[in-house]
Design a protein around this motif. Structure first.
Motif, short mmCIF file in Angstrom:
data_model
loop_
_atom_site.label_atom_id
_atom_site.label_comp_id
_atom_site.label_asym_id
_atom_site.label_seq_id
_atom_site.Cartn_x
_atom_site.Cartn_y
_atom_site.Cartn_z
N HIS A 64 0.90 -1.14 0.00
CA HIS A 64 0.07 0.09 0.00
C HIS A 64 0.83 1.40 -0.08
O HIS A 64 1.89 1.35 0.56
CB HIS A 64 -0.78 -0.01 1.18
N SER A 65 0.43 2.19 -0.92
CA SER A 65 1.09 3.64 -0.88
C SER A 65 -0.06 4.70 -0.98
O SER A 65 -0.64 4.96 -1.66
CB SER A 65 2.00 3.66 -2.08
N GLU A 66 -0.10 5.06 0.35
CA GLU A 66 -1.05 6.23 0.67
C GLU A 66 -0.37 7.36 1.08
O GLU A 66 0.58 7.50 1.25
CB GLU A 66 -2.12 5.62 1.81
N GLU A 126 3.85 10.12 -1.17
CA GLU A 126 2.75 10.58 -1.78
C GLU A 126 3.23 11.57 -2.92
O GLU A 126 4.11 12.39 -2.86
CB GLU A 126 2.21 11.75 -0.67
N LEU A 150 9.00 0.54 5.36
CA LEU A 150 8.08 1.13 4.84
C LEU A 150 6.97 1.41 5.94
O LEU A 150 6.30 0.59 6.54
CB LEU A 150 7.36 0.45 3.73
N GLU A 151 6.94 2.97 6.26
CA GLU A 151 6.05 3.18 7.43
C GLU A 151 4.55 3.68 6.86
O GLU A 151 4.56 4.33 5.74
CB GLU A 151 6.78 4.20 7.96
N GLN A 152 3.62 3.35 7.48
CA GLN A 152 2.27 3.31 6.89
C GLN A 152 1.27 4.18 7.81
O GLN A 152 1.76 4.18 8.86
CB GLN A 152 1.65 2.36 6.47
N SER A 197 2.37 7.70 3.76
CA SER A 197 3.66 6.44 3.30
C SER A 197 4.89 7.07 3.30
O SER A 197 5.12 8.14 2.57
CB SER A 197 3.41 5.46 2.36
N ASN A 198 5.75 6.51 3.81
CA ASN A 198 7.22 6.84 4.15
C ASN A 198 8.10 5.75 3.76
O ASN A 198 8.06 4.68 4.40
CB ASN A 198 7.56 7.61 5.21
N LEU A 199 9.28 5.80 2.86
CA LEU A 199 9.88 4.55 2.15
C LEU A 199 11.45 4.95 2.65
O LEU A 199 11.89 6.20 2.48
CB LEU A 199 10.04 4.10 0.91
N SER A 242 6.72 3.13 -7.92
CA SER A 242 5.93 3.86 -7.02
C SER A 242 4.81 4.17 -8.07
O SER A 242 4.89 4.92 -9.00
CB SER A 242 6.37 4.82 -6.47
N THR A 256 4.14 -1.05 10.24
CA THR A 256 5.43 -0.64 9.49
C THR A 256 6.11 -1.84 8.89
O THR A 256 6.16 -3.08 9.80
CB THR A 256 6.51 -0.02 10.55
#
Length: 301
Positions: A163-165, A205, A222-224, A168-170, A246, A230
């Motif tokens: 998931h990429s919302e 984002e 990947l922090e969600q 979200s931080n990579l 992405s 995470t």
């Protein structure tokens, strides 16, 4: 479909769809973001959460390469793209070799006995995928063996969608990144600085990416938002490259540990490109580990 369970985790495996994963759930959270890609016709419209890449990764320019004094031309396998992509393991049904409640092993044998088979890949090989749920997460092992009578060049990787919302931080460490042309082929190598430095984390984002990173340190985070656990991904050292794909408008990011750069077989002048040559009977493989941190259990009552 196979189903594995352990310690609040549930994993679904799709042997008929290239040994792909359907979903990995941790205490009720869907960790994968399954994607149906109509351009990959041999996935037959099935939404997959992850799938193996072999015997090469990403694209081979125009499907053409030379090796061992021979010239080869592969058949395109993604609609609208002249460059064959991700090998051919994802295009076929795999056999179930072993199954317990929390562990499954699948195999696939490619024997290029006709023109269609040679168009996919001109060498014979056996691939083995191991999916195992352990107390601390999902362990994925990929191995390829040269079952041909001559040397063959190989590459391996794994293609999970997450998931990429908004929020979200990579985070990951790498040395350099390849900028690509409109067809995803590398054209310029840059140091991982500024917008390409993910070592302290970067927001996803609005970030459209389809890039290969070299000198990958083997660890991503990947922090969600919204209480989703995470995710950390740890890869063996053979996976010295990372592809990040992405697509925020579609709500996903693919984080792909791989053993080589895109079109590696056609880039002999590039040090560390990642082509691995196997002698007949020789094997090559490694493991990737997925951990969901601080997964929240559903409220009781």
């Amino acid at each position: 479909m196979l189903e594995l369970t352990r310690d609040g985790q549930r994993l679904t495996i799709l042997p008929e769809t290239g040994a792909a994963l359907g979903q990995w759930q941790v205490h009720g959270h869907d960790m994968l973001r399954p994607v149906a890609n109509p351009a990959l016709r041999n996935q037959k419209g099935v939404a997959v959460g992850a799938y193996p890449l072999l015997p090469y990764v990403n694209r081979i320019a125009e499907g053409h390469f030379s090796f061992g004094g021979e010239e080869y031309r592969l058949t395109p396998n993604m609609e609208g793209c002249p460059h064959p992509i991700h090998g051919n393991g994802w295009e076929h049904e795999w056999q179930i070799a072993h199954k317990t409640d929390s562990h499954a092993i699948l195999t696939f044998d490619h024997v290029p006995s006709d023109e269609a088979g040679r168009g996919e890949w001109p060498y014979a090989y056996r691939a083995v995928m191991s999916y195992e749920l352990r107390a601390d997460g999902l362990y994925v092992s990929i191995v390829i063996r040269n079952s041909d009578k001559v040397d063959q060049p190989v590459g391996l990787g794994f293609h999970p969608f997450f998931h990429s919302e908004a929020g979200s931080n990579l985070k990951f460490a790498a040395d350099s990144v390849w900028l690509t042309d409109d067809n995803g082929l590398p054209i310029e190598k840059k140091a991982c600085e500024g917008e390409w430095d993910f070592s302290k984390g970067q927001a996803l984002e609005g970030r459209v990416l389809d890039n290969g990173f070299t000198g990958f340190g083997g660890h991503t985070r990947l922090e969600q938002p919204g209480g989703v656990p995470t995710l950390t991904v740890e890869a063996d050292s053979i996976f010295s490259h990372l592809v990040v794909f992405s697509q925020p408008q579609e709500g996903y990011v693919a984080i792909e540990p791989v053993t080589s750069m895109t079109d590696a077989i056609n880039r002999p002048e590039i040090a560390g490109r990642g082509v691995h040559v196997l002698a007949p009977g020789q094997s090559f493989g490694g493991m990737i580990r997925f951990h969901a941190e601080a997964a929240r259990r559903p409220a009781e009552g």
